[in-house]
Design an enzyme around this catalytic site. Structure first.
Site, PDB file in Angstrom:
ATOM      1  CB  CYS A   1      65.447  23.408  35.707  1.00 17.74           C
ATOM      2  SG  CYS A   1      66.004  21.782  36.203  1.00 17.74           S
TER       3      CYS A   1
ATOM      4  CB  CYS B   1      65.941  20.475  46.985  1.00 18.21           C
ATOM      5  SG  CYS B   1      64.536  19.586  47.665  1.00 18.21           S
ATOM      6  CB  ALA B   2      70.647  23.267  49.321  1.00 17.61           C
ATOM      7  CB  ALA B   3      73.394  19.454  46.548  1.00 20.64           C
ATOM      8  N   PRO B   4      73.986  21.644  44.146  1.00 18.35           N
ATOM      9  CG  PRO B   4      75.298  22.343  42.331  1.00 18.35           C
ATOM     10  CD  PRO B   4      73.939  21.822  42.676  1.00 18.35           C
ATOM     11  N   GLY B   5      74.367  23.987  45.577  1.00 17.11           N
ATOM     12  CA  GLY B   5      74.437  25.171  46.418  1.00 17.11           C
ATOM     13  C   GLY B   5      74.514  26.497  45.689  1.00 17.11           C
TER      14      GLY B   5
ATOM     15  CG  ASP C   1      70.780  17.692  48.102  1.00  9.69           C
ATOM     16  OD1 ASP C   1      70.324  18.534  47.315  1.00  9.69           O
ATOM     17  OD2 ASP C   1      70.884  16.472  47.805  1.00  9.69           O
TER      18      ASP C   1
ATOM     19  CE  LYS D   1      67.761  27.848  41.521  1.00 12.15           C
ATOM     20  NZ  LYS D   1      68.399  26.563  41.112  1.00 12.15           N
TER      21      LYS D   1
HETATM   22  N1  SAM Z   1      69.043  24.287  44.390  1.00 15.92           N
HETATM   23  C1  SAM Z   1      70.177  23.645  43.774  1.00 15.92           C
HETATM   24  C2  SAM Z   1      71.089  24.704  43.202  1.00 15.92           C
HETATM   25  O1  SAM Z   1      70.642  25.778  42.812  1.00 15.92           O
HETATM   26  O2  SAM Z   1      72.317  24.479  43.132  1.00 15.92           O
HETATM   27  C3  SAM Z   1      69.754  22.605  42.752  1.00 15.92           C
HETATM   28  C4  SAM Z   1      68.820  21.579  43.344  1.00 15.92           C
HETATM   29  S1  SAM Z   1      68.408  20.256  42.285  1.00 15.92           S
HETATM   30  C5  SAM Z   1      67.199  20.963  41.302  1.00 15.92           C
HETATM   31  C6  SAM Z   1      67.442  19.242  43.326  1.00 15.92           C
HETATM   32  C7  SAM Z   1      68.209  18.634  44.508  1.00 15.92           C
HETATM   33  O3  SAM Z   1      67.232  18.006  45.350  1.00 15.92           O
HETATM   34  C8  SAM Z   1      69.214  17.545  44.161  1.00 15.92           C
HETATM   35  O4  SAM Z   1      70.493  17.929  44.610  1.00 15.92           O
HETATM   36  C9  SAM Z   1      68.714  16.321  44.945  1.00 15.92           C
HETATM   37  O5  SAM Z   1      69.763  15.579  45.518  1.00 15.92           O
HETATM   38  C10 SAM Z   1      67.874  16.948  46.032  1.00 15.92           C
HETATM   39  N2  SAM Z   1      66.789  16.125  46.601  1.00 15.92           N
HETATM   40  C11 SAM Z   1      65.981  15.226  45.997  1.00 15.92           C
HETATM   41  N3  SAM Z   1      65.097  14.716  46.863  1.00 15.92           N
HETATM   42  C12 SAM Z   1      65.338  15.310  48.061  1.00 15.92           C
HETATM   43  C13 SAM Z   1      64.758  15.193  49.366  1.00 15.92           C
HETATM   44  N4  SAM Z   1      63.755  14.359  49.609  1.00 15.92           N
HETATM   45  N5  SAM Z   1      65.278  15.943  50.368  1.00 15.92           N
HETATM   46  C14 SAM Z   1      66.314  16.783  50.131  1.00 15.92           C
HETATM   47  N6  SAM Z   1      66.902  16.925  48.933  1.00 15.92           N
HETATM   48  C15 SAM Z   1      66.419  16.195  47.910  1.00 15.92           C
END
Ligand code: SAM
Length: 462
Positions: free
Chosen positions: A377, A247-251, A271, A253
């Protein structure tokens, strides 16, 4: 009515969180008075920014001290041009134990006199102002009837989202953020033909003072909360490995992982939301990282039903990755500053099942001997310690691992985990660093504790 900020929650959410922080196991350990006081401190500190602005330095591109020096030069230059909200010279400290972190102390709340001319902004814009931003015109909800560019105004945040855009005044629940100078007339801010862009009010006396980072050394300095930087180190990626960030966006980590690997190996970033994938790619490009491959994909379905099928992108055969990061979508109740959460209890409780689906996929995609890091978080038990208890029950091949660095607190009581298991977890609990008078304390190690609320668990697949 202006209040000293405390997070504003729906009553049902307030009651739910109170039950979390006054759960039986915790009450038996710390007593009712301490548990209640921690909960009240949590509500206050969530509405205030963390004690430091944290910058992750691109140590894959330049040494930490060189980046620190360049950043000091840039931010001081900015202050001299009057582009920042501060007046004193910028002080940047390297983190005492994390090699790619620079910290900038945030000062406040400062005594600022409220004025009779008032601008009201939305809660999201208000949070950005508390973190050092100026007020951008689209965030303005109300301004005085005859406000002209150059007028000095007090800025307030609308805590309950009740102020209508274009209002001339607002008397609902709001919090004072400091004083600024209008850079636009009221008529331009609310022009019906052309939505206003750019700075609407330049903050000159903010309640919290921290430098504005807009566009400063983009390839060398990445704004990231301290616990998020800790996640990358805890995952411990090595050059040449294949890593999955589910679950990477905005990236943020993802890029840290690639940097820690010296950009050697492969970091697959997934994502579910298509337009967020561009943000991952942009961040990778800005930070000169080439080992990241980003795909729009629902990670609950990332395990291939045909294990023999080898493709470059998702879905992937089981046991494809050396390490997996599940930085899960969550209720986000640890975010700071956050003056208002308008979510219902149903929305907050909707995350646990989704996180479990993602976790199942994570375990399948991980090689034997591989490392899985789960993080959120938020501050609830349901999305943190209860998930760990469930994972250990459901997947006997998983064991909890020690974390390095471990600069937060241990896991919270309430999910039936043993003291040894709780010690292996890392919970960033900002309420523990605030004193009885609801003010951040000046304890040593404050930077490590006065952070956003965050949770990290590290597992090994045997
Ligand atoms: N790891 C990111 C960073 O450090 O920049 C922050 C991630 S944020 C906590 C959670 C992310 O999970 C969101 O961008 C959301 O779009 C994505 N998300 C939610 N459900 C998902 C799924 N089923 N598969 C992939 N991504 C998902």
């Amino acid at each position: 009515m202006s209040v000293f900020p405390r997070i504003s929650l729906k009553p049902e959410v307030n009651d739910y969180l109170k039950n979390v922080f006054l759960n039986k196991e915790l009450l038996a350990a710390v007593g009712l008075q301490e548990a209640e006081s921690r909960f009240q401190r949590l509500l206050t500190c969530l509405a205030h920014p963390p004690g430091h602005t944290c910058v992750r330095a691109s140590t894959h591109l330049a040494p930490l001290m060189e980046i620190r020096h360049k950043l000091e030069e840039e931010l001081n230059k900015q202050q001299m041009c009057g582009a920042s909200t501060g007046e004193v010279s910028v002080k940047i400290l390297p983190h005492p134990s994390i090699p790619d972190v620079l910290l900038l102390p945030v000062t406040g709340p400062r005594p600022v006199q409220q004025l009779s001319s008032e601008v009201v902004v939305g809660a999201q814009c208000g949070s950005a102002v508390l973190r050092g931003a100026h007020v951008f015109a689209p965030g303005i909800m109300a301004s005085p009837k005859f406000m002209k560019s150059g007028d000095v105004v007090s800025v307030f945040s609308d805590l309950e989202g009740k102020c209508t855009r274009g209002a001339k005044s607002f008397q609902g629940k709001r919090a004072f953020l400091g004083n600024g100078v209008a850079e636009m007339d009221r008529s331009s801010i609310f022009c019906p033909d052309e939505p206003a862009k750019g700075i609407g009010v330049r903050m000159v006396e903010p309640l919290y003072q921290s430098p504005s980072f807009d566009g400063v050394l983009p390839s060398l300095a990445f704004l990231q909360n301290l616990p998020s930087v800790v996640v990358g180190h805890v995952l411990g990626p090595c050059p040449g490995e294949r890593i999955l960030d589910m679950c990477a966006a905005p990236g943020g980590k993802t890029c840290h992982i690639a940097a820690l690997m010296g950009d050697q190996g492969e970091v697959v970033a997934l994502d579910r939301i298509r337009n967020k994938i561009d943000r991952i790619r942009q961040n990778a490009q800005t930070l000169h990282l080439h080992s990241i491959k980003a795909y729009c994909f629902n990670s609950t379905q990332a395990v291939s039903s045909d294990p023999a099928q080898e493709t470059e992108g998702p879905p992937f055969p089981p046991e494809s990755f050396d390490r997996v990061l599940l930085d899960a979508p969550c209720s986000g109740l640890g975010q700071r500053p956050n003056m208002a959460v308008t979510w219902s209890l149903k929305e907050i409780c909707s995350y646990q099942p989704l996180q479990r689906k993602l976790f199942r996929a994570a375990v399948q995609l991980l090689k034997k001997g591989g490392v899985l890091v789960y993080s959120t978080c938020t501050v609830t038990l349901a999305e943190n310690e209860e998930q760990v208890a469930w994972a250990l029950d459901t997947f006997p091949q998983l064991t909890l691992q020690p974390q390095d660095p471990h600069i937060g607190a241990e896991g919270m009581l309430g999910a039936g985990l043993s003291p040894e298991q709780l010690r292996l977890l890392q919970r960033f609990s900002p309420e523990l660093s605030w004193d009885q008078a609801d003010m951040p304390t000046a304890l040593p190690g404050k930077a490590n504790r006065d952070t956003i609320g965050f949770f990290i668990a590290k597992f090994l697949k045997n």
